[in-house]
Structures are given as structure tokens and as C-alpha cells.
Motif scaffolding. Structure first.
Motif, PDB file in Angstrom:
ATOM      1  N   ARG A  71       0.706  -1.196  -0.010  1.00  0.00           N
ATOM      2  CA  ARG A  71       0.031   0.026  -0.014  1.00  0.00           C
ATOM      3  C   ARG A  71       0.950   1.368   0.001  1.00  0.00           C
ATOM      4  NH1 ARG A  71      -5.165   1.524   1.060  1.00  0.00           N
ATOM      5  NH2 ARG A  71      -5.526   3.563   2.131  1.00  0.00           N
ATOM      6  N   ARG A  72       0.657   2.261  -1.006  1.00  0.00           N
ATOM      7  CA  ARG A  72       1.505   3.446  -0.960  1.00  0.00           C
ATOM      8  C   ARG A  72       2.865   3.278  -1.402  1.00  0.00           C
ATOM      9  NH1 ARG A  72      -1.758   7.177   3.543  1.00  0.00           N
ATOM     10  NH2 ARG A  72      -3.701   7.059   2.642  1.00  0.00           N
ATOM     11  N   LYS A  73       3.138   2.048  -1.874  1.00  0.00           N
ATOM     12  CA  LYS A  73       4.654   2.015  -2.210  1.00  0.00           C
ATOM     13  C   LYS A  73       4.705   1.843  -3.621  1.00  0.00           C
ATOM     14  CE  LYS A  73       5.523  -0.586   1.919  1.00  0.00           C
ATOM     15  NZ  LYS A  73       5.899  -2.086   2.467  1.00  0.00           N
ATOM     16  N   ASP A  74       5.884   2.418  -4.355  1.00  0.00           N
ATOM     17  CA  ASP A  74       6.151   2.410  -5.832  1.00  0.00           C
ATOM     18  C   ASP A  74       6.785   0.735  -6.180  1.00  0.00           C
ATOM     19  OD1 ASP A  74       8.426   2.854  -4.603  1.00  0.00           O
ATOM     20  OD2 ASP A  74       9.031   4.444  -5.927  1.00  0.00           O
ATOM     21  N   ALA A  75       6.920   0.772  -7.516  1.00  0.00           N
ATOM     22  CA  ALA A  75       7.569  -0.548  -7.968  1.00  0.00           C
ATOM     23  C   ALA A  75       9.107  -0.788  -7.290  1.00  0.00           C
ATOM     24  CB  ALA A  75       7.628  -0.615  -9.242  1.00  0.00           C
ATOM     25  N   TYR A 129      -3.303  -6.239 -10.826  1.00  0.00           N
ATOM     26  CA  TYR A 129      -3.985  -5.249 -11.300  1.00  0.00           C
ATOM     27  C   TYR A 129      -3.223  -3.630 -11.085  1.00  0.00           C
ATOM     28  CZ  TYR A 129      -7.824  -1.966 -12.077  1.00  0.00           C
ATOM     29  OH  TYR A 129      -8.709  -0.991 -12.674  1.00  0.00           O
ATOM     30  N   PRO A 130      -2.976  -3.434 -10.020  1.00  0.00           N
ATOM     31  CA  PRO A 130      -2.089  -2.117  -9.613  1.00  0.00           C
ATOM     32  C   PRO A 130      -1.034  -1.957 -10.547  1.00  0.00           C
ATOM     33  CG  PRO A 130      -2.824  -3.139  -7.505  1.00  0.00           C
ATOM     34  CD  PRO A 130      -3.078  -4.309  -8.571  1.00  0.00           C
ATOM     35  N   LEU A 131      -0.289  -2.927 -10.790  1.00  0.00           N
ATOM     36  CA  LEU A 131       1.034  -3.052 -11.714  1.00  0.00           C
ATOM     37  C   LEU A 131       0.531  -2.606 -12.999  1.00  0.00           C
ATOM     38  CD1 LEU A 131       3.204  -5.566  -9.860  1.00  0.00           C
ATOM     39  CD2 LEU A 131       3.266  -3.092  -9.534  1.00  0.00           C
ATOM     40  N   ALA A 132      -0.507  -3.394 -13.512  1.00  0.00           N
ATOM     41  CA  ALA A 132      -0.904  -3.308 -14.763  1.00  0.00           C
ATOM     42  C   ALA A 132      -1.422  -1.773 -15.110  1.00  0.00           C
ATOM     43  CB  ALA A 132      -2.001  -4.364 -15.220  1.00  0.00           C
ATOM     44  N   CYS A 133      -1.884  -1.270 -13.903  1.00  0.00           N
ATOM     45  CA  CYS A 133      -2.727   0.169 -14.335  1.00  0.00           C
ATOM     46  C   CYS A 133      -1.626   1.179 -14.194  1.00  0.00           C
ATOM     47  CB  CYS A 133      -3.802   0.536 -13.333  1.00  0.00           C
ATOM     48  SG  CYS A 133      -4.916  -0.524 -13.483  1.00  0.00           S
ATOM     49  N   ASN A 134      -0.459   0.759 -13.944  1.00  0.00           N
ATOM     50  CA  ASN A 134       0.836   2.060 -13.816  1.00  0.00           C
ATOM     51  C   ASN A 134       1.217   2.050 -15.154  1.00  0.00           C
ATOM     52  OD1 ASN A 134       2.777   3.769 -13.139  1.00  0.00           O
ATOM     53  ND2 ASN A 134       3.682   2.388 -11.686  1.00  0.00           N
ATOM     54  N   THR A 135       1.011   3.201 -16.097  1.00  0.00           N
ATOM     55  CA  THR A 135       1.524   3.246 -17.166  1.00  0.00           C
ATOM     56  C   THR A 135       3.094   3.828 -17.457  1.00  0.00           C
ATOM     57  OG1 THR A 135       0.725   5.616 -17.123  1.00  0.00           O
ATOM     58  CG2 THR A 135      -0.877   3.970 -17.868  1.00  0.00           C
ATOM     59  N   ASN A 136       3.650   3.982 -16.301  1.00  0.00           N
ATOM     60  CA  ASN A 136       4.984   4.493 -16.128  1.00  0.00           C
ATOM     61  C   ASN A 136       5.843   3.043 -15.932  1.00  0.00           C
ATOM     62  OD1 ASN A 136       4.360   7.185 -16.722  1.00  0.00           O
ATOM     63  ND2 ASN A 136       3.970   7.399 -14.421  1.00  0.00           N
ATOM     64  N   ASP A 150       7.305  -0.516 -16.858  1.00  0.00           N
ATOM     65  CA  ASP A 150       7.203  -1.686 -17.946  1.00  0.00           C
ATOM     66  C   ASP A 150       7.150  -3.050 -17.075  1.00  0.00           C
ATOM     67  OD1 ASP A 150       8.077  -3.288 -19.757  1.00  0.00           O
ATOM     68  OD2 ASP A 150       9.763  -2.574 -20.009  1.00  0.00           O
ATOM     69  N   LEU A 151       5.988  -3.666 -16.855  1.00  0.00           N
ATOM     70  CA  LEU A 151       5.643  -4.684 -16.402  1.00  0.00           C
ATOM     71  C   LEU A 151       6.229  -5.904 -16.671  1.00  0.00           C
ATOM     72  CD1 LEU A 151       3.798  -5.776 -14.017  1.00  0.00           C
ATOM     73  CD2 LEU A 151       2.130  -6.212 -15.658  1.00  0.00           C
ATOM     74  N   PRO A 152       6.494  -6.137 -17.910  1.00  0.00           N
ATOM     75  CA  PRO A 152       7.465  -7.604 -18.146  1.00  0.00           C
ATOM     76  C   PRO A 152       8.907  -7.254 -17.559  1.00  0.00           C
ATOM     77  CG  PRO A 152       6.085  -6.899 -20.124  1.00  0.00           C
ATOM     78  CD  PRO A 152       6.025  -5.467 -19.229  1.00  0.00           C
ATOM     79  N   SER A 153       9.541  -6.042 -17.592  1.00  0.00           N
ATOM     80  CA  SER A 153      10.707  -5.893 -17.288  1.00  0.00           C
ATOM     81  C   SER A 153      10.787  -5.917 -15.755  1.00  0.00           C
ATOM     82  CB  SER A 153      11.261  -4.620 -17.765  1.00  0.00           C
ATOM     83  OG  SER A 153      11.181  -4.630 -19.135  1.00  0.00           O
ATOM     84  N   PHE A 154       9.899  -5.682 -15.205  1.00  0.00           N
ATOM     85  CA  PHE A 154       9.771  -5.466 -13.503  1.00  0.00           C
ATOM     86  C   PHE A 154       9.707  -6.943 -13.176  1.00  0.00           C
ATOM     87  CE2 PHE A 154       7.122  -5.615  -9.909  1.00  0.00           C
ATOM     88  CZ  PHE A 154       8.186  -5.286  -9.061  1.00  0.00           C
ATOM     89  N   LEU A 155       8.782  -7.631 -13.768  1.00  0.00           N
ATOM     90  CA  LEU A 155       8.662  -9.142 -13.434  1.00  0.00           C
ATOM     91  C   LEU A 155       9.879  -9.941 -13.596  1.00  0.00           C
ATOM     92  CD1 LEU A 155       4.777  -9.610 -14.409  1.00  0.00           C
ATOM     93  CD2 LEU A 155       6.019  -9.262 -11.975  1.00  0.00           C
ATOM     94  N   SER A 156      10.482  -9.577 -14.753  1.00  0.00           N
ATOM     95  CA  SER A 156      11.761 -10.262 -15.155  1.00  0.00           C
ATOM     96  C   SER A 156      12.809 -10.325 -14.027  1.00  0.00           C
ATOM     97  CB  SER A 156      12.051 -10.043 -16.758  1.00  0.00           C
ATOM     98  OG  SER A 156      10.893 -10.259 -17.558  1.00  0.00           O
ATOM     99  N   SER A 157      12.827  -9.127 -13.764  1.00  0.00           N
ATOM    100  CA  SER A 157      14.130  -8.707 -12.682  1.00  0.00           C
ATOM    101  C   SER A 157      13.777  -9.424 -11.509  1.00  0.00           C
ATOM    102  CB  SER A 157      14.043  -7.304 -12.678  1.00  0.00           C
ATOM    103  OG  SER A 157      12.802  -6.882 -11.910  1.00  0.00           O
TER     104      SER A 157
END
Length: 324
Positions: A80-84, A109-116, A118-125
Motif C-alpha cells: 500500500r502506497r509503495k512504488d515498484a 492489477y495495480p501494476l498493470a494500471c501503472n502506465t509508467n 514496464d511490467l514485463p521488465s519488472f517481473l523478469s528482474s
């Protein structure tokens, strides 16, 4: 041949689903679970947490919508209230580099709504040789329109990135659709698809008897393996089985036809003996057919279609016909 292929498919896919649920090796670095309000992924998550304890794998639960930590996990991270970037640092602080760990996201869902982001790169890391990832994606929650209409949707990117995709279905609703299909009727719709005011969850949703699990597994060679299983509740302590083997899904007339065919085959085998003995096989192999001699050099081999025949005592020799 068909029975042998069916048996091979049954054994191979059952071993595969047990390997995936048991977290054995690096069979699936990223598992994506697609669920809806009609069938939640919570029963599947319980299986994963229970099998993680057996395989001595730490479960790190990343919570976006869960308030109470599930039983059997090693760490519980609130987002809650934390960035990636902050979430990634907290995950790195609790994950060991020597012990196997499973990162479990209760929703993307919250990560997919974040347009800033890059969800695939974040999960791959987050995926390492000792860390695998399991994430839940709610299919019935619409996403806001993307800023770039030509970019792929988050779900398309996740499906391309995942090595295993599980889609959950309600058993009662699957049986209802099958009964309608067997009668050539229109398949029923449930929940939001009914488009009725006030209807959110349809009849037969989240069946306590178990859930139908649709699997799409991508092997290292790139080959896809697709199968549909029936997963019993964790309290039953029963292994998964193919949906085709479920007694309520399997057509009863197929079993009757198979038993009837077995009875006919048994009756024929008791009446007719189509096999041969060892002595008969040796006698058959010792028979020299006429065209064998015609292929030898001493009998004019290669000269054309010459027929050799030795007359027997029962043959009626006609001299006039022989002269012709």
C-alpha cells in the motif's frame, strides 16, 4: 493405438501438473494464473503454499488486496502506497540467494494500471535461478485505456512472458456448458456475462467440490502442452486428474460401449483362435514360393516374367492346350 495414445497423454500430463504444483526444479519460472469472480484462484494458491512447505521453498506473499497473511508463508509484504522500486527492494531483502523461494502476487492489477511501469521488465528482474514467480490476474476487472493504442495490452505481454498459464473455471458451470453442448443448445452464460442488473456472480460459482484448471505450459523447446484438469480441494489429499476422467464430465455411453466391445472381443477370442503355434510358424517360414526360384540366375533370372510350376498327380494335363 488410440487407447495407447490416450494412456500416454494421461500419464505424461498428470506427471507434469504434479511437477508444476510441487515446485520441482525450474519447470516454470513464471506462472500466470487467470481467475474470475466465478472461480477464484485461492484453492490453487493453497495447493502451492502446501507443496512449498513440502519442497522446503519459502513463499514470499506480495499483497495488494489481501489483509490477512495466509498460513504457511515465510514473508508477507504490504504494497500500500509503495512504488515498484520500493517493492523490489523489500523483496530482495527477504529473498535468500541460496534457498529456493516463490514470489506470489495476489493480483497484478495495480501494476498493470501503472502506465509508467514496464511490467514485463519488472517481473523478469525478480526471477533468478533460485526464485520463481507466481502472479494472479483478474480477468473480469477492466483496465483503463492505454496511452498508446498500438502497444500490446498488459495481459498479452504477460501471456507472452509466462512459461505456464493456468485458467480457473467452476466445475458446475463447465458441466452446465457441456450438457448444453451435448444437446446442441446454446451454452449458458453466468455472472457478468448475463448482463442482468444486479447479477455479479452466477449460479455454481466457486464450487467447493473442486475447480477446473486449464493449463497451457511452454516447454524449453518452445512446444506448448495444453490440458484441462480437475483439481480437488486440499483437504481431500487427492491428486489432480484429467477432466475427461471425471465421472460427471465423462460420457457414460462411452464406458458402456467400451465394456460391450470388450465382451464381444472376449467371446470371439474364445470361439476363434487366430494365432499360430511355434511349429506352424517354422513350417510357414520353410515354404519356398515359386517366384523365389525365378529370381535365381540358374533359372533365367532377369529374363522377364517366367513362371515355374511343377505338376502334381491331381492336375489334369491337356496336351492340345499345352501345344497352343
Amino acid at each position: 493405438m488410440a487407447d495407447r495414445a490416450l494412456q500416454h497423454r494421461r500419464v505424461h500430463n498428470l506427471l507434469l501438473i504434479q511437477k508444476l504444483l510441487g515446485l520441482r526444479g525450474d519447470s516454470s519460472p513464471f506462472t500466470l494464473v487467470l481467475d474470475t469472480v466465478e472461480q477464484s484462484a485461492k484453492p490453487l494458491i493453497r495447493h502451492y503454499i502446501n507443496n512449498a512447505k513440502i519442497s522446503k521453498t519459502d513463499v514470499v506473499y506480495i499483497s495488494f488486496e489481501t489483509f490477512k497473511p495466509p498460513l504457511g508463508i515465510a514473508a508477507f509484504i504490504k504494497t500500500r502506497r509503495k512504488d515498484a522500486a520500493t517493492i523490489q527492494k523489500e523483496i530482495s531483502s527477504v529473498v535468500s540467494t541460496t534457498k529456493r523461494a516463490l514470489l506470489m502476487f495476489d493480483t497484478l492489477y495495480p501494476l498493470a494500471c501503472n502506465t509508467n511501469l514496464d511490467l514485463p521488465s519488472f517481473l523478469s528482474s525478480l526471477v533468478t535461478p533460485t526464485t520463481s514467480l507466481l502472479a494472479i490476474y483478474h480477468m473480469d476487472i477492466p483496465l483503463p485505456p492505454p496511452p498508446n493504442p498500438y502497444a500490446p495490452s498488459p495481459l498479452t505481454s504477460l501471456e507472452f512472458l509466462a512459461t505456464t498459464i493456468f485458467t480457473t473455471h467452476s466445475l458446475e458451470q463447465v458441466l452446465s456448458r457441456k450438457r448444453a453442448a451435448d444437446k446442441s443448445l446454446a451454452e449458458p452464460v453466468f455472472g457478468l456475462e448475463e448482463k442482468r442488473e444486479g447479477v455479479i456472480i452466477g449460479l455454481g460459482s466457486n464450487d467447493p467440490k473442486g475447480l477446473v484448471l486449464e493449463m497451457n505450459h511452454r516447454r524449453k523447446s518452445g512446444r506448448n502442452i495444453e490440458e484441462v484438469f480437475f483439481l480437488l480441494p486440499l483437504t481431500s489429499k487427492e491428486k489432480p486428474l484429467l477432466l475427461d476422467d471425471h465421472p460427471l464430465y465423462r460420457r457414460p455411453d462411452l464406458g458402456d460401449a467400451k465394456s460391450a466391445a470388450d465382451e464381444v472381443a472376449a467371446e470371439l477370442s474364445s470361439t476363434f483362435d487366430l494365432g499360430i503355434t511355434a511349429k506352424q510358424r517354422r513350417d510357414r517360414e520353410g515354404v519356398v514360393l515359386p517366384y523365389f526360384d525365378a529370381q535365381k540366375d540358374g533359372f533365367g533370372g532377369g529374363e522377364g516374367g517366367r513362371i515355374l510350376y511343377d505338376m502334381g498327380v491331381e492336375d489334369d494335363f491337356d496336351e492340345e492346350e499345352d501345344e497352343i
